[in-house]
Design a protein around this motif. Sequence first.
Motif, PDB file in Angstrom:
ATOM      1  N   HIS A  56       0.844  -1.205   0.000  1.00 37.65           N
ATOM      2  CA  HIS A  56       0.000   0.000   0.000  1.00 37.65           C
ATOM      3  C   HIS A  56       0.878   1.254   0.000  1.00 37.65           C
ATOM      4  O   HIS A  56       1.877   1.335   0.719  1.00 37.65           O
ATOM      5  N   HIS A  57       0.496   2.244  -0.791  1.00 36.59           N
ATOM      6  CA  HIS A  57       1.335   3.438  -0.904  1.00 36.59           C
ATOM      7  C   HIS A  57       1.443   4.202   0.414  1.00 36.59           C
ATOM      8  O   HIS A  57       2.450   4.868   0.664  1.00 36.59           O
ATOM      9  N   ARG A  58       0.443   4.092   1.284  1.00 33.23           N
ATOM     10  CA  ARG A  58       0.513   4.845   2.539  1.00 33.23           C
ATOM     11  C   ARG A  58       1.532   4.257   3.500  1.00 33.23           C
ATOM     12  O   ARG A  58       2.126   4.985   4.303  1.00 33.23           O
ATOM     13  N   LEU A  59       1.745   2.949   3.442  1.00 28.78           N
ATOM     14  CA  LEU A  59       2.802   2.354   4.257  1.00 28.78           C
ATOM     15  C   LEU A  59       4.158   2.888   3.800  1.00 28.78           C
ATOM     16  O   LEU A  59       4.997   3.291   4.623  1.00 28.78           O
ATOM     17  N   LEU A  60       4.373   2.933   2.494  1.00 27.69           N
ATOM     18  CA  LEU A  60       5.640   3.448   1.961  1.00 27.69           C
ATOM     19  C   LEU A  60       5.802   4.935   2.246  1.00 27.69           C
ATOM     20  O   LEU A  60       6.898   5.394   2.592  1.00 27.69           O
ATOM     21  N   ALA A  61       4.727   5.705   2.112  1.00 26.56           N
ATOM     22  CA  ALA A  61       4.810   7.143   2.370  1.00 26.56           C
ATOM     23  C   ALA A  61       5.129   7.413   3.833  1.00 26.56           C
ATOM     24  O   ALA A  61       5.916   8.323   4.158  1.00 26.56           O
ATOM     25  N   THR A  62       4.539   6.629   4.730  1.00 33.67           N
ATOM     26  CA  THR A  62       4.824   6.796   6.161  1.00 33.67           C
ATOM     27  C   THR A  62       6.271   6.425   6.462  1.00 33.67           C
ATOM     28  O   THR A  62       6.968   7.118   7.216  1.00 33.67           O
ATOM     29  N   ARG A  63       6.735   5.341   5.868  1.00 36.05           N
ATOM     30  CA  ARG A  63       8.126   4.944   6.053  1.00 36.05           C
ATOM     31  C   ARG A  63       9.068   6.056   5.570  1.00 36.05           C
ATOM     32  O   ARG A  63      10.058   6.404   6.228  1.00 36.05           O
ATOM     33  N   ALA A  64       8.750   6.611   4.398  1.00 37.25           N
ATOM     34  CA  ALA A  64       9.573   7.687   3.849  1.00 37.25           C
ATOM     35  C   ALA A  64       9.634   8.874   4.807  1.00 37.25           C
ATOM     36  O   ALA A  64      10.703   9.456   5.040  1.00 37.25           O
ATOM     37  N   HIS A  65       8.478   9.224   5.388  1.00 36.28           N
ATOM     38  CA  HIS A  65       8.425  10.372   6.308  1.00 36.28           C
ATOM     39  C   HIS A  65       9.293  10.121   7.544  1.00 36.28           C
ATOM     40  O   HIS A  65      10.042  11.018   7.976  1.00 36.28           O
ATOM     41  N   LEU A  66       9.189   8.924   8.106  1.00 31.66           N
ATOM     42  CA  LEU A  66       9.972   8.628   9.309  1.00 31.66           C
ATOM     43  C   LEU A  66      11.463   8.543   8.993  1.00 31.66           C
ATOM     44  O   LEU A  66      12.307   8.966   9.799  1.00 31.66           O
ATOM     45  N   LEU A  67      11.799   8.000   7.819  1.00 28.70           N
ATOM     46  CA  LEU A  67      13.208   7.986   7.410  1.00 28.70           C
ATOM     47  C   LEU A  67      13.736   9.410   7.224  1.00 28.70           C
ATOM     48  O   LEU A  67      14.888   9.720   7.577  1.00 28.70           O
ATOM     49  N   GLU A  68      12.894  10.273   6.697  1.00 31.65           N
ATOM     50  CA  GLU A  68      13.279  11.685   6.534  1.00 31.65           C
ATOM     51  C   GLU A  68      13.546  12.321   7.891  1.00 31.65           C
ATOM     52  O   GLU A  68      14.520  13.076   8.065  1.00 31.65           O
ATOM     53  N   LEU A  69      12.697  12.008   8.880  1.00 29.59           N
ATOM     54  CA  LEU A  69      12.910  12.543  10.225  1.00 29.59           C
ATOM     55  C   LEU A  69      14.225  12.048  10.825  1.00 29.59           C
ATOM     56  O   LEU A  69      14.869  12.760  11.606  1.00 29.59           O
ATOM     57  N   LEU A  70      14.630  10.836  10.445  1.00 30.56           N
ATOM     58  CA  LEU A  70      15.894  10.279  10.937  1.00 30.56           C
ATOM     59  C   LEU A  70      17.107  10.850  10.202  1.00 30.56           C
ATOM     60  O   LEU A  70      18.244  10.610  10.585  1.00 30.56           O
ATOM     61  N   GLY A  71      16.847  11.583   9.110  1.00 29.21           N
ATOM     62  CA  GLY A  71      17.946  12.155   8.347  1.00 29.21           C
ATOM     63  C   GLY A  71      18.463  11.259   7.243  1.00 29.21           C
ATOM     64  O   GLY A  71      19.486  11.580   6.618  1.00 29.21           O
ATOM     65  N   GLU A  72      17.785  10.137   6.985  1.00 28.37           N
ATOM     66  CA  GLU A  72      18.215   9.225   5.929  1.00 28.37           C
ATOM     67  C   GLU A  72      17.561   9.647   4.613  1.00 28.37           C
ATOM     68  O   GLU A  72      16.619   9.024   4.120  1.00 28.37           O
ATOM     69  N   LYS A  73      18.083  10.719   4.032  1.00 28.88           N
ATOM     70  CA  LYS A  73      17.423  11.375   2.910  1.00 28.88           C
ATOM     71  C   LYS A  73      17.340  10.495   1.664  1.00 28.88           C
ATOM     72  O   LYS A  73      16.305  10.445   0.992  1.00 28.88           O
ATOM     73  N   GLU A  74      18.425   9.818   1.322  1.00 28.57           N
ATOM     74  CA  GLU A  74      18.428   9.031   0.085  1.00 28.57           C
ATOM     75  C   GLU A  74      17.412   7.895   0.143  1.00 28.57           C
ATOM     76  O   GLU A  74      16.640   7.666  -0.797  1.00 28.57           O
ATOM     77  N   THR A  75      17.404   7.174   1.266  1.00 31.53           N
ATOM     78  CA  THR A  75      16.457   6.062   1.428  1.00 31.53           C
ATOM     79  C   THR A  75      15.025   6.585   1.479  1.00 31.53           C
ATOM     80  O   THR A  75      14.100   5.975   0.918  1.00 31.53           O
ATOM     81  N   ALA A  76      14.847   7.732   2.129  1.00 30.60           N
ATOM     82  CA  ALA A  76      13.511   8.329   2.215  1.00 30.60           C
ATOM     83  C   ALA A  76      13.013   8.740   0.838  1.00 30.60           C
ATOM     84  O   ALA A  76      11.846   8.512   0.487  1.00 30.60           O
TER      85      ALA A  76
END
Length: 412
Positions: free
Chosen positions: A364-384
């Motif tokens: 589901h795209h919302r699972l991926l979008a949420t993961r991206a947001h949390l990765l962004e908060l962690l500073g993992e920009k490329e993976t996010a």
Amino acid sequence: MSGSTEVEGLLRTYAPQVLGALVRRYGTFDLCEDAAQEALIAAAQQWPTDGVPDNPRGWLVTVATRRFVDLVRSEAARRRREDAVALATPDSELLARAADEAPGSDRDDSLSLLFLCCHPELSPPSRIALTLRAVGGLTTAQIAAAFLVPESTMAQRISRAKQTIRAAGGSLALPGEERTARLAEVRHVLYLIFNEGYTASAGEALTAPELSTEAIRLARLLHRLLPEDTETAGLLALMLLTDARRPARTGPHGELVPLAEQDRGRWDGRLVAEGVELISRTLPRGQVGPYQLQAAIAAVHDEAETAGDTDWPQILALYELLERTGPNPMVTLNRAVAVAMVEGPAAGLALLDELARDKRLARHHRLLATRAHLLELLGEKETAAEAYREAARRTTSAPERRHLTERARRLG
């Protein structure tokens, strides 16, 4: 308010009453529904120029009954079944019983009609379509446009739904136990209608306001008819508190604006106040259900003056309770966000890893979008950024796709 807008509002109000009156008398849902729709169309054409009758409900019932007689005769001509209905009740008696012109003749069968449209033999999409047409008074073309399908497709869906109810022997009279069980289906249908209007599942527009507005109107009707039902009150409060944010959900070019970035000064304060008052009055009254808990969460968000003022520990506690009372993957996904806001992004991501094993949500795209947001908060920009791009590829909503793609672009 313009004349045509006033007429449209009246027709929405009277649509279920007129159909309910016909179904109660004659029992043939499909013919009654067709007759009621023809009466509504006639009123929409005549009332703006001729004026609204003194007794609009009586006018509609009378016209609908005449149309019903015509339809029965047509059926009889084709299938030789006139003896079953029309000859059993002379035309003069049909029209006399239908007039309903006495002011006291105002029995409202709207609630029973809602239950009938949510017949267990129908699929969820059919329940939604039939509810919008029979109780909401929307035309087939309006429903088709809202769900981005051809009018012919929606017409077939509604026709099959009416045939299913006819074959199942559906009626307005339901035993107590069946009414209680079907009430949950009625609430669920209204919830689905609202959600599709608030965030359209496909297409160029983020929202379909006519659906959310209609869901709120029908939820108000259900709450008025069942004022002691706390979950119905919770559902209405949830809709009000959520729809209050609609003015701030899109930017000047229709782009999606996330909750944390919205201009809260644009929220509808009247709806917020009504929703908060309703859920505050409802929660202490009895057993708490999922709609009440979702409304309580929405109230916490709406009462925060800024995103930074949000009481995330309270929201997390409410999600934990919601997960126990109405568990589903989307609830867990939202709880993961609350966990991230209280305990840190890494804790939220750990919960998402568990969710990824659930086949209902894994792609589901919302699972991926949420993961991206949390990765962004962690500073993992490329993976996010890659997670945002993959979420964009999977969504069917154009505004969401543009938003996710832009998030990825900003991260480089």
